[in-house]
Design an enzyme around this catalytic site. Sequence first.
Site, short mmCIF file in Angstrom:
data_model
loop_
_atom_site.label_atom_id
_atom_site.label_comp_id
_atom_site.label_asym_id
_atom_site.label_seq_id
_atom_site.Cartn_x
_atom_site.Cartn_y
_atom_site.Cartn_z
N GLY A 35 0.85 -1.19 0.00
CA GLY A 35 0.00 0.00 0.00
C GLY A 35 0.88 1.23 0.00
O GLY A 35 2.03 1.18 -0.44
N CYS A 52 2.83 5.48 -2.86
CA CYS A 52 3.73 5.39 -4.02
C CYS A 52 3.54 4.16 -4.90
O CYS A 52 3.29 4.28 -6.09
CB CYS A 52 5.17 5.46 -3.54
SG CYS A 52 5.46 6.98 -2.63
#
Length: 435
Positions: free
Chosen positions: A261, A264
């Site tokens: 997660g 980025c």
Amino acid sequence: MSKKIAVIGTGYVGLVAAIGFADFGNEVIGVDINEEKVNNLNNGISPIYEHGIHDYLNRNLKSKRLRFSSNIASSIRESEVIFIGVGTPPKDNGDVDLSQVENVVNEICKNLNNYKVIVTKSTVPIGTNKWIKEYIEEKTNSDNFDVVSNPEFLREGKAITDFFHPDRVVIGYESEKSKEILKDVYRSLYLVETPFVWCNYETAELIKYANNALLATKITFINQIANLSETIGADVNEVAKALGMDGRINPKFLHAGPGYGGSCFPKDTKALVQIGAKYDVNMSLVKEVINSNELQKIRMVKKLQNILGDLKNKCIAVLGVAFKSETDDIRESPAISIINELIKDNSKVKVHDPKALDNARKIFGDKIVYCEDNLEAVKDADALILITEWNEYRSLNLNNIAKLMKHKIIIDTRNMLQPSKVKELGFIYEGVGRH
Ligand code: UGA
């Protein structure tokens, strides 16, 4: 020679860069449109939770090498090097929203009072640096500037350490003059022989996307191997350990879990797929990584369903909402998808996180219950699901938890606990890729 620098944007990347460049001995202005943030920063208060940031911020404010301003025009005019560190969030279709970068570029056009090097630190799609160069040339009718691409590889939670000890610094440039200036800006790293990769704009831009996509692929690969391990009776931790001993592979980013997660990997993998589509180049591998990562999050809820059946009215304790430990950031956290699924199934969700509860409240409002203490979250729960690998969860008081829970069920999505010890206490235990 030290440089006068403006870093526009004081998010994770911009703020850490501003502090870091000041610590290298440069004179730095951190610029942000949010005045309250600027005031706080000038008073030594960081808007983000990041190990070591408080000391570095205050040390550089005190030395007067660092200050913060909301006046973008004067900050640009006073500086020779302008770092663009604003957000480049994803649009709904996966494209990158470059509006914040465009705003900064327009401000630079209006305030190009002498030679400047304009450096993009924000992650930007292929062709952006070339566009910035051509756009400023066209708007100002001047070529008294250079554009440089300098992607950042720091991790949240380890941002300060990563900034001061990067594996390498990547610089996409065109003119020798800008190269020499960047060497000055990074003098402290250059002198300790940090590797520098000097290349063209497109190479620098692609390195950033390829880097994040390869790491996301590595995680997704080990997650699929974990799922296979569960079925055939292997232990993914042992598999990962052995893989990591192969010098060609290395042990990092081989921790199976609930899916990657953060702000980025999800954004950059989607952007890379869009970039491939734009240039008609097959990015099917990255596409599959994105799909597989979505399935991995949902698989964690399936683990609960396999044990509890229908989750309606079941009380589920969720430990950890942050997308990883040592941060209060919950953007694209697997916990969000998992909690949303639980809400959809009409479960009663109680969450705990040592740092990220305030951010969780902004997303879930009164749909779930927030607990300041992890024992409060597990009280009367039908099951406990561990999502973020916070250290305090490694040493959970399982004896107390066993007494407090309604049913002794633990889903350990980060393989943090020792299965044999947990099972000894009478828990049903499910990790990821091991039994
Ligand atoms: C990532 C990159 O690691 C940085 O190099 C990059 O600069 C940054 O993105 C960015 O583009 O700005 P970050 O998002 O802070 O940094 O987080 P990571 O530590 O890379 O973790 C990303 C996700 O992968 C987390 O959800 C983490 O839990 C997960 N992960 C990581 C795993 O599931 N398994 C692993 O083995 C490693």
